[in-house]
Design an enzyme around this catalytic site. Structure first.
Site, PDB file in Angstrom:
ATOM      1  N   LYS A 142      56.155   8.100  69.943  1.00  0.00           N
ATOM      2  CA  LYS A 142      56.533   8.886  68.758  1.00  0.00           C
ATOM      3  C   LYS A 142      58.055   9.008  68.664  1.00  0.00           C
ATOM      4  O   LYS A 142      58.655   8.707  67.639  1.00  0.00           O
ATOM      5  CB  LYS A 142      55.892  10.279  68.821  1.00  0.00           C
ATOM      6  CG  LYS A 142      56.089  11.063  67.539  1.00  0.00           C
ATOM      7  CD  LYS A 142      55.732  12.512  67.691  1.00  0.00           C
ATOM      8  CE  LYS A 142      56.930  13.268  68.193  1.00  0.00           C
ATOM      9  NZ  LYS A 142      56.771  14.711  68.216  1.00  0.00           N
ATOM     10  N   ASP A 161      52.991  12.208  64.506  1.00  0.00           N
ATOM     11  CA  ASP A 161      53.129  13.574  65.017  1.00  0.00           C
ATOM     12  C   ASP A 161      51.903  14.361  64.553  1.00  0.00           C
ATOM     13  O   ASP A 161      50.949  13.790  64.009  1.00  0.00           O
ATOM     14  CB  ASP A 161      54.449  14.206  64.539  1.00  0.00           C
ATOM     15  CG  ASP A 161      54.433  14.496  63.038  1.00  0.00           C
ATOM     16  OD1 ASP A 161      53.497  14.044  62.334  1.00  0.00           O
ATOM     17  OD2 ASP A 161      55.342  15.194  62.566  1.00  0.00           O
TER      18      ASP A 161
END
Ligand code: SF4
Length: 243
Positions: A142, A161
Site C-alpha cells: 500500500k 486502504d
C-alpha cells in the site's frame, strides 16, 4: 452408477441468475466515468515536497487521518529534513514528535529502519521500484504504491486502504477481504493507465460519499449500479440532506 447432481436451493439459484455481471466492461466504464466526473482532480491528501517526505507521511498515516498527519509533518520535516537526520534522531524523541498519529513506537521504528535502509542500500534516495520499496522496514504494497504513483508517477499497483477495500466490495469489484487479493482483482479490472487516479478517486469516494457507517447513497453517482446491502443504512436520505 452415476451420482445424481445435487440441486441448489431455488432461492440461491435465482439470486445467482439475477446477479449482474459485475465485471461487464459497460458497467466498469460507467463506474470509471462517474468517478472521473465526481473527482476529476483527486490527489494524495498527504502534504509533502519530495518522495522521502511522502514515504514518511504515508508510514505515519497508518490507522490515522491524513489531517492529523498533516499537522505533525511540517515541524517534523523542518527539524529533520533528510533520512540522515531522522535516522540519527533518538528514537524516544521521534516517538514523542509523532505521538499524536498513534502507534508511535512502531511508526518510529519503521521510519528509522526505512531511513537507515535508504542510506545503506539506496545511496540516500528513496528507491523507485516496488520490489525495492517493499524491502524497506514498515513499507508494504500500500505504502509503496502511494509513493510510486504520487512521487514517481509509476503505476505498479493500486493502493488498497480501508476505503478502497470497502468501496470495491460494495461495488462488487471484488469479493475478497485480503488487501493483496483485492488489489489483484482491481488490477485485473481497471486499465493500468487509470490505476493511479482510480486509487485517489476511490479513496475520496470512500471518505466523502461511500462512508463506512452511513454511506451517502442518495448523492452517489453509481447508486444504480450498486447492490450493496449497506445501502439500506442510508435510505431514505436524512431530512435536510443535499439533493
Ligand atoms: S450506492 Fe451507497 S454503498 Fe453503493 S457505492 Fe454508492 S455510497 Fe457506496
Amino acid at each position: 452408477m452415476k451420482k445424481k447432481a445435487k440441486k441448489r436451493p431455488l432461492a440461491k439459484a435465482r439470486k445467482r441468475a439475477a446477479r449482474p455481471d459485475y465485471t461487464a466492461p459497460a458497467r466498469l466504464e460507467k463506474i470509471f466515468t462517474a468517478l472521473d466526473t465526481l473527482f476529476p482532480a483527486a490527489e494524495c491528501a498527504l502534504r509533502h515536497e519530495n518522495a522521502f517526505q511522502l514515504l514518511v507521511a504515508t508510514i505515519l498515516s497508518a490507522q490515522c487521518t491524513d489531517e492529523r498527519v498533516n499537522k505533525v509533518t511540517p515541524e517534523l520535516f523542518q527539524n529533520h529534513p533528510t533520512p540522515q537526520d531522522l535516522a540519527a534522531l533518538d528514537q524516544k524523541v521521534l516517538e514523542q514528535e509523532i505521538r499524536s498519529t498513534g502507534f508511535f513506537r512502531n511508526k518510529a521504528k519503521s521510519i528509522q529502519g526505512a531511513c537507515r535502509a535508504i542510506l545503506e542500500r539506496f545511496g540516500g534516495k528513496v528507491p523507485a521500484t516496488l520490489d525495492e520499496l517493499v524491502e524497506l522496514p514498515g513499507v508494504a504494497r500500500k505504502t509503496a504504491n502511494v509513493v510510486l504513483g504520487v512521487a514517481f508517477g509509476r503505476a505498479e499497483g493500486i493502493v488498497v486502504d480501508t476505503h478502497v477495500l470497502r468501496v470495491s466490495r460494495r461495488l462488487e469489484l471484488t469479493r475478497e477481504t485480503d488487501p493483496a487479493k483485492v488489489e489483484r482483482d482491481l488490477m485485473a479490472l481497471v486499465p493500468r493507465k487509470k490505476w493511479i487516479d482510480f486509487s485517489h478517486q476511490v479513496i475520496h469516494h470512500g471518505r466523502r460519499v461511500c462512508r463506512a457507517r452511513k454511506p451517502l447513497c442518495h448523492v452517489c453517482p453509481v447508486e444504480k449500479l450498486c447492490r450493496s446491502e449497506d445501502k439500506t443504512r442510508a435510505f431514505p436520505p436524512p431530512a435536510g440532506s443535499p439533493p
